[in-house]
Design a protein around this motif. Structure first.
Motif, PDB file in Angstrom:
ATOM      1  N   ARG A 151       0.971  -1.281  -0.185  1.00  0.00           N
ATOM      2  CA  ARG A 151       0.005  -0.284  -0.129  1.00  0.00           C
ATOM      3  C   ARG A 151       0.694   1.501   0.056  1.00  0.00           C
ATOM      4  O   ARG A 151       0.340   2.374  -0.762  1.00  0.00           O
ATOM      5  N   ALA A 152       1.638   1.293   0.332  1.00  0.00           N
ATOM      6  CA  ALA A 152       2.683   2.452   0.803  1.00  0.00           C
ATOM      7  C   ALA A 152       3.396   2.594  -0.463  1.00  0.00           C
ATOM      8  O   ALA A 152       3.833   3.453  -1.106  1.00  0.00           O
ATOM      9  N   MET A 153       3.976   1.590  -1.234  1.00  0.00           N
ATOM     10  CA  MET A 153       4.311   1.570  -2.536  1.00  0.00           C
ATOM     11  C   MET A 153       3.734   2.062  -3.853  1.00  0.00           C
ATOM     12  O   MET A 153       4.194   2.967  -4.488  1.00  0.00           O
ATOM     13  N   VAL A 154       2.268   2.032  -3.454  1.00  0.00           N
ATOM     14  CA  VAL A 154       1.562   1.768  -4.548  1.00  0.00           C
ATOM     15  C   VAL A 154       0.879   3.960  -4.193  1.00  0.00           C
ATOM     16  O   VAL A 154       0.673   4.590  -4.773  1.00  0.00           O
ATOM     17  N   ASP A 155       0.573   3.919  -2.775  1.00  0.00           N
ATOM     18  CA  ASP A 155       0.773   5.392  -2.466  1.00  0.00           C
ATOM     19  C   ASP A 155       1.466   6.429  -2.394  1.00  0.00           C
ATOM     20  O   ASP A 155       1.410   7.683  -2.888  1.00  0.00           O
ATOM     21  N   GLY A 156       2.677   5.764  -2.912  1.00  0.00           N
ATOM     22  CA  GLY A 156       4.159   6.826  -3.070  1.00  0.00           C
ATOM     23  C   GLY A 156       4.349   6.758  -4.240  1.00  0.00           C
ATOM     24  O   GLY A 156       5.634   7.421  -4.267  1.00  0.00           O
ATOM     25  N   GLY A 157       3.407   6.240  -5.406  1.00  0.00           N
ATOM     26  CA  GLY A 157       4.320   6.770  -6.602  1.00  0.00           C
ATOM     27  C   GLY A 157       3.758   5.905  -7.794  1.00  0.00           C
ATOM     28  O   GLY A 157       4.869   6.214  -9.053  1.00  0.00           O
ATOM     29  N   LEU A 158       4.033   4.243  -7.085  1.00  0.00           N
ATOM     30  CA  LEU A 158       3.945   3.707  -7.891  1.00  0.00           C
ATOM     31  C   LEU A 158       3.891   3.860  -9.421  1.00  0.00           C
ATOM     32  O   LEU A 158       4.303   3.164 -10.155  1.00  0.00           O
ATOM     33  N   LEU A 159       2.960   3.335  -9.441  1.00  0.00           N
ATOM     34  CA  LEU A 159       2.006   3.527 -10.505  1.00  0.00           C
ATOM     35  C   LEU A 159       2.598   4.734 -11.462  1.00  0.00           C
ATOM     36  O   LEU A 159       2.679   4.277 -12.975  1.00  0.00           O
ATOM     37  N   ASP A 343       0.246  -9.007   1.143  1.00  0.00           N
ATOM     38  CA  ASP A 343      -0.343  -7.928   0.344  1.00  0.00           C
ATOM     39  C   ASP A 343      -0.016  -7.629  -1.136  1.00  0.00           C
ATOM     40  O   ASP A 343      -0.476  -7.168  -1.682  1.00  0.00           O
ATOM     41  N   PHE A 344       0.360  -8.794  -1.805  1.00  0.00           N
ATOM     42  CA  PHE A 344       1.184  -8.530  -2.812  1.00  0.00           C
ATOM     43  C   PHE A 344       0.176  -8.417  -3.751  1.00  0.00           C
ATOM     44  O   PHE A 344       0.316  -7.722  -5.115  1.00  0.00           O
ATOM     45  N   SER A 345      -1.346  -8.767  -4.019  1.00  0.00           N
ATOM     46  CA  SER A 345      -1.961  -8.459  -5.148  1.00  0.00           C
ATOM     47  C   SER A 345      -2.748  -7.354  -4.568  1.00  0.00           C
ATOM     48  O   SER A 345      -3.317  -6.450  -6.319  1.00  0.00           O
ATOM     49  N   LEU A 346      -2.675  -6.476  -4.120  1.00  0.00           N
ATOM     50  CA  LEU A 346      -2.452  -4.751  -3.891  1.00  0.00           C
ATOM     51  C   LEU A 346      -1.932  -3.837  -5.093  1.00  0.00           C
ATOM     52  O   LEU A 346      -2.616  -2.936  -5.599  1.00  0.00           O
ATOM     53  N   ILE A 347      -0.552  -4.481  -5.541  1.00  0.00           N
ATOM     54  CA  ILE A 347       0.069  -3.662  -6.545  1.00  0.00           C
ATOM     55  C   ILE A 347      -0.274  -4.195  -7.627  1.00  0.00           C
ATOM     56  O   ILE A 347      -1.083  -3.243  -8.530  1.00  0.00           O
ATOM     57  N   PRO A 348      -0.725  -5.425  -8.304  1.00  0.00           N
ATOM     58  CA  PRO A 348      -2.006  -5.899  -9.608  1.00  0.00           C
ATOM     59  C   PRO A 348      -3.274  -4.855  -9.271  1.00  0.00           C
ATOM     60  O   PRO A 348      -3.402  -4.475 -10.681  1.00  0.00           O
ATOM     61  N   ASP A 349      -3.217  -5.412  -8.500  1.00  0.00           N
ATOM     62  CA  ASP A 349      -4.991  -4.839  -8.910  1.00  0.00           C
ATOM     63  C   ASP A 349      -4.993  -3.069  -8.599  1.00  0.00           C
ATOM     64  O   ASP A 349      -5.758  -2.930  -8.991  1.00  0.00           O
ATOM     65  N   ALA A 350      -3.513  -2.541  -8.157  1.00  0.00           N
ATOM     66  CA  ALA A 350      -3.700  -1.126  -8.326  1.00  0.00           C
ATOM     67  C   ALA A 350      -3.540  -0.728 -10.139  1.00  0.00           C
ATOM     68  O   ALA A 350      -4.164  -0.040 -10.778  1.00  0.00           O
ATOM     69  N   PHE A 351      -2.852  -1.869 -10.460  1.00  0.00           N
ATOM     70  CA  PHE A 351      -2.339  -1.164 -11.646  1.00  0.00           C
ATOM     71  C   PHE A 351      -3.873  -1.749 -13.018  1.00  0.00           C
ATOM     72  O   PHE A 351      -3.742  -1.783 -13.970  1.00  0.00           O
ATOM     73  N   GLY A 352      -4.647  -2.693 -11.916  1.00  0.00           N
ATOM     74  CA  GLY A 352      -5.894  -3.448 -13.189  1.00  0.00           C
ATOM     75  C   GLY A 352      -5.303  -5.206 -13.900  1.00  0.00           C
ATOM     76  O   GLY A 352      -5.673  -5.198 -15.215  1.00  0.00           O
ATOM     77  N   VAL A 353      -3.935  -5.321 -13.393  1.00  0.00           N
ATOM     78  CA  VAL A 353      -3.747  -6.005 -14.636  1.00  0.00           C
ATOM     79  C   VAL A 353      -3.418  -7.578 -13.021  1.00  0.00           C
ATOM     80  O   VAL A 353      -3.691  -7.556 -12.137  1.00  0.00           O
TER      81      VAL A 353
END
Length: 430
Positions: A151-159, A343-353
């Motif tokens: 979550r921190a990486m997604v909120d920190g601008g990973l996308l 929590d791995f799936s938060l990253i692909p879910d954020a990208f929608g992949v």
């Protein structure tokens, strides 16, 4: 005259892991000796960043201790591969010569191997760009053990800071036979929720219970009643777990305290069931408090919340086929669902992949088969989060590194020329 068979590029490239074994082992032992807790993996991130920079890449820091590197290599798909890097607050008891040097902190879940393997895969792909095409995104994620890092990486601008992948890949070392890989479609890791419940009572002298509202009695009733959720409210055959891991109240035998605290853990494979279980918990807790005449409503605090990890069938089939082609059918098996969470799936879910997440064995195969034949795996083989968890270095590091390469090349390596075999490049099979 029959010509020499053309080497398969994925196989040849993945087998470069054997050439890197001394380096992989040094990385793994370094991470194991110097574990760092969730979201405080500063030295770990520094080492990862130095290794990536040495490959000619330009790593980026995200969320403080997260590291990401992108290899752009022409037209083609984009693949994201993730490894978690944090350790646990556990005192190591393995006796390893490279045991943790940090008191009370240990890599007891294989994240040191995950980081080393992803660095290995990234190095192999960076050094052999002539045999694949597309984009490879290596994500070294902090804070998995507290459900904070993804979550921190997604909120920190990973996308915004990396290309959007077409597919995401993850893996985890497990206490199964080394040299084997487990894959499964659909739910593979449960959703997980931790919950702190505060019950409010009325304090009184222990000799005067009639003047009190005893939160210890209320909490005890709640603990017993919560056991009926799975047994009487969830449909038989549907997976759910409700565990009360802690109950605390008071500090003296002759004082009825003014509050009690329960710590719960919830595991589910279905989000509708998750909502049903949470609603039942809150209903039961509130009802017991009302029945006891509590002076205030109970407090609910949810934390360490993990999403459901649900493997995409098409991606899983593609990667599994690639694993079978490379490792052989005997080394790849259909894994069962695991009640742990990630929590791995938060990253692909954020990208929608779509994504897939597999397991890598880490126990001496003979030892594992012997324990399995006697039904003693759980008793004799230390599992993840045990102070005695000690993956077998070889072939675990090689299998994990090759698996990352093979899975990536299932998307990046189609219809490309074979990699040239270096004079010293013999492969060591797992």
């Amino acid at each position: 005259m029959t010509g020499r068979p053309v080497p398969d590029p994925a196989a040849e490239l993945a087998d470069r892991a054997a050439d890197l074994l001394p380096w992989l082992r040094e990385l793994y032992r370094h991470f194991h000796r110097h574990p760092e807790l969730s979201m405080a993996e500063h030295a770990t991130a520094d080492r990862i960043e130095r290794e990536l920079t040495a490959l000619g890449l330009e790593p980026q820091r995200i969320a403080g201790t997260g590291v990401v590197a992108v290899i752009g290599n022409g037209e083609g798909p984009s693949v994201l591969a993730r490894a978690d890097i944090d350790a646990l607050p556990i005192e190591e008891d393995t006796g390893l010569e490279y045991a943790s040097q940090a008191p009370g902190v240990m890599h007891a879940c294989g994240h040191d191997a995950h980081a080393a393997a992803l660095l290995g895969a990234t190095r192999i792909l960076a050094e052999h760009r002539d045999v694949w095409s597309g984009t490879y995104i290596a994500v070294f994620q902090p804070g998995e053990e507290t459900a904070a890092g993804a979550r921190a990486m997604v909120d920190g601008g990973l996308l915004e800071r990396v290309p959007r992948p077409d597919v995401a890949l993850g893996q985890h070392v497990m206490p199964t036979a080394a040299g084997t890989i487990g894959t499964v479609t659909g739910p593979v890791l449960s959703a997980g929720d931790s919950l702190k419940i505060t019950i409010h009572g009325r304090c009184a002298h222990g000799s005067m219970p009639h003047t009190a509202v005893d939160p210890v009695v209320v909490a005890s009733s709640i603990v017993l009643r919560l056991q009926t959720i799975v047994s009487r409210e969830v449909e038989p055959g549907t997976f759910a777990v409700v565990t009360v891991g802690s109950i605390s109240a008071g500090a003296k035998a002759n004082i009825i305290p003014d509050s009690a605290e329960l710590l719960l853990n919830i595991r589910t494979y279905d989000m509708a069931v998750r909502e049903q279980v949470i609603a039942a918990i809150e209903r039961i807790v509130r009802a017991e408090c009302v029945a006891a005449g509590s002076p205030a409503d109970p407090d609910f605090l949810y934390y360490d919340q993990y999403p459901l990890t649900r493997n995409d069938p098409a991606v899983t089939d593609t990667v599994t086929e690639a694993f079978v082609d490379h490792f052989g059918a005997r080394a790849v098996y259909e894994a069962g669902r695991v009640t742990a969470s990630e929590d791995f799936s938060l990253i692909p879910d954020a990208f929608g992949v779509p994504y897939t997440y597999w397991t890598v064995g880490s126990v001496d195969p003979d030892r594992y088969r012997d324990a399995l034949s006697r039904g003693a795996v759980g008793r004799e083989i230390p599992a993840n989060h045990s102070p005695r968890f000690a993956p077998l270095e070889v072939p675990t590091l090689l299998t994990a590194t090759r698996a990352q390469v093979v899975a990536a090349l299932a998307y990046l390596g189609a219809e490309l020329p074979a990699v040239a075999v270096r004079p010293n490049g013999g492969s060591e099979q797992t």
